[in-house]
Design a protein around this motif. Structure first.
Motif, mmCIF file in Angstrom:
data_model
loop_
_atom_site.group_PDB
_atom_site.id
_atom_site.type_symbol
_atom_site.label_atom_id
_atom_site.label_comp_id
_atom_site.label_asym_id
_atom_site.label_seq_id
_atom_site.Cartn_x
_atom_site.Cartn_y
_atom_site.Cartn_z
ATOM 1 N N ARG A 3 17.820 -17.020 42.966
ATOM 2 C CA ARG A 3 16.836 -17.371 43.953
ATOM 3 C C ARG A 3 15.924 -16.376 44.483
ATOM 4 O O ARG A 3 16.351 -15.052 44.749
ATOM 5 C CB ARG A 3 17.886 -17.663 45.383
ATOM 6 N N ALA A 29 15.779 -20.428 37.757
ATOM 7 C CA ALA A 29 15.680 -20.054 39.179
ATOM 8 C C ALA A 29 14.981 -20.881 40.166
ATOM 9 O O ALA A 29 14.576 -22.044 39.680
ATOM 10 C CB ALA A 29 14.488 -18.798 38.815
ATOM 11 N N THR A 30 14.883 -20.574 41.239
ATOM 12 C CA THR A 30 14.341 -21.378 42.132
ATOM 13 C C THR A 30 13.672 -20.722 43.328
ATOM 14 O O THR A 30 14.184 -19.545 43.562
ATOM 15 C CB THR A 30 15.445 -22.442 42.847
ATOM 16 N N ALA A 32 13.430 -19.964 46.787
ATOM 17 C CA ALA A 32 14.238 -20.418 48.031
ATOM 18 C C ALA A 32 13.223 -20.570 49.358
ATOM 19 O O ALA A 32 13.416 -21.163 50.130
ATOM 20 C CB ALA A 32 15.323 -19.279 48.253
ATOM 21 N N CYS A 78 17.981 -16.677 53.614
ATOM 22 C CA CYS A 78 17.732 -17.946 52.622
ATOM 23 C C CYS A 78 18.384 -17.325 51.236
ATOM 24 O O CYS A 78 18.315 -17.981 50.210
ATOM 25 C CB CYS A 78 16.121 -17.873 52.185
ATOM 26 N N HIS A 79 19.290 -16.265 51.344
ATOM 27 C CA HIS A 79 20.129 -15.747 50.359
ATOM 28 C C HIS A 79 19.360 -15.507 49.084
ATOM 29 O O HIS A 79 19.815 -15.918 48.094
ATOM 30 C CB HIS A 79 21.342 -16.943 50.051
ATOM 31 N N ALA A 80 18.149 -14.948 49.183
ATOM 32 C CA ALA A 80 17.437 -14.551 48.033
ATOM 33 C C ALA A 80 18.278 -13.583 47.099
ATOM 34 O O ALA A 80 18.582 -12.393 47.638
ATOM 35 C CB ALA A 80 15.984 -14.095 48.354
ATOM 36 N N ASP A 81 18.116 -13.660 45.819
ATOM 37 C CA ASP A 81 18.517 -12.650 45.128
ATOM 38 C C ASP A 81 17.566 -11.508 44.606
ATOM 39 O O ASP A 81 17.778 -10.378 44.413
ATOM 40 C CB ASP A 81 18.918 -13.165 43.469
#
Length: 227
Positions: A3, A29-30, A32, A78-81
């Motif tokens: 993310r 992948a996206t 977010a 947004c819980h981004a990695d």
């Protein structure tokens, strides 16, 4: 699935090339969230593409520290990695940077450590360098100073103006940034809080067109690793 949060301030061409790569190359992948510090063309383009967007204006906060904190909170929500900077034209403070150590990635239009900061193409021409290019690096508290992830170079032509050179470098940017994302998704590279470890030194996993474009110009940092 990885993310991403993408921070932008301007046109958004690198943001769009990442979105295109995810779709065209089926990267795991996206995106977010796309975040900007002001109203800009890139936010409109992201929204038109159906991406989630948020504008966190610097003018709405009394200090850079408070503004950075609001952006950090938005990224966490947004819980981004990973956080990819794509033309984000503001300096992030050390408190923010330390929260995302090993997760905060920037693209810079020069072969770092040369030409940190702005106006890199004109400065390269004025300095008479024969080789110029683009760097992907981890972000730390110093300007354009974090550990290198990957670079790509090109020869500076005698006929290059700053505008022409910028366009040529931008073409490299649109290849190398998606390749780094491909490599992260394939676990071919590991990002640490203080360095980078490549598990391959080939363009493994890259689509054929990307391999053709990057093979002559890619620069691996210190072979397999950069710490």
């Amino acid at each position: 699935m990885i993310r991403l949060a993408i921070l932008i301030s301007g046109r958004g061409s690198n943001m769009l090339c990442l979105a295109d790569a995810i779709e065209n190359y089926k990267i795991d992948a996206t995106i977010a969230l796309v975040i900007s510090n002001k109203d800009c063309d890139a936010i409109a383009l992201a929204a038109a593409r159906g991406l989630a967007t948020k504008v966190v204006k610097r003018s709405d906060f009394e200090s850079r520290l408070a503004h950075d904190a609001a952006i950090a909170s938005t990224i966490k929500d947004c819980h981004a990695d990973y956080v990819f900077l794509a033309g984000y034209m503001a300096i992030l403070g050390s408190v923010f940077v330390n929260q995302f150590a090993g997760k905060l990635i920037n693209i810079h239009p020069s072969l770092l450590p040369a030409f940190k900061g702005l106006d890199t193409h004109q400065r390269a021409i004025d300095a008479g360098v024969k080789t110029h290019g683009v760097s992907i690096h981890l972000v730390n508290a110093a300007l354009d100073d974090g550990p290198l992830i990957l670079q790509a170079s090109l020869a500076v032509a005698e006929t290059d103006t700053a505008k022409i050179l910028a366009g040529r470098v931008l073409q490299l940017e649109h290849q190398i940034y998606p390749f780094v994302l491909i490599s992260l998704a394939a676990q071919n590279v590991t990002l640490l809080s203080d360095g980078v470890i490549w598990h391959v030194t080939t363009l493994a996993g890259a689509p054929a067109d990307m391999q053709i474009n990057l093979a002559p110009c890619v620069i691996w940092p210190d072979g397999l690793s950069h710490r």
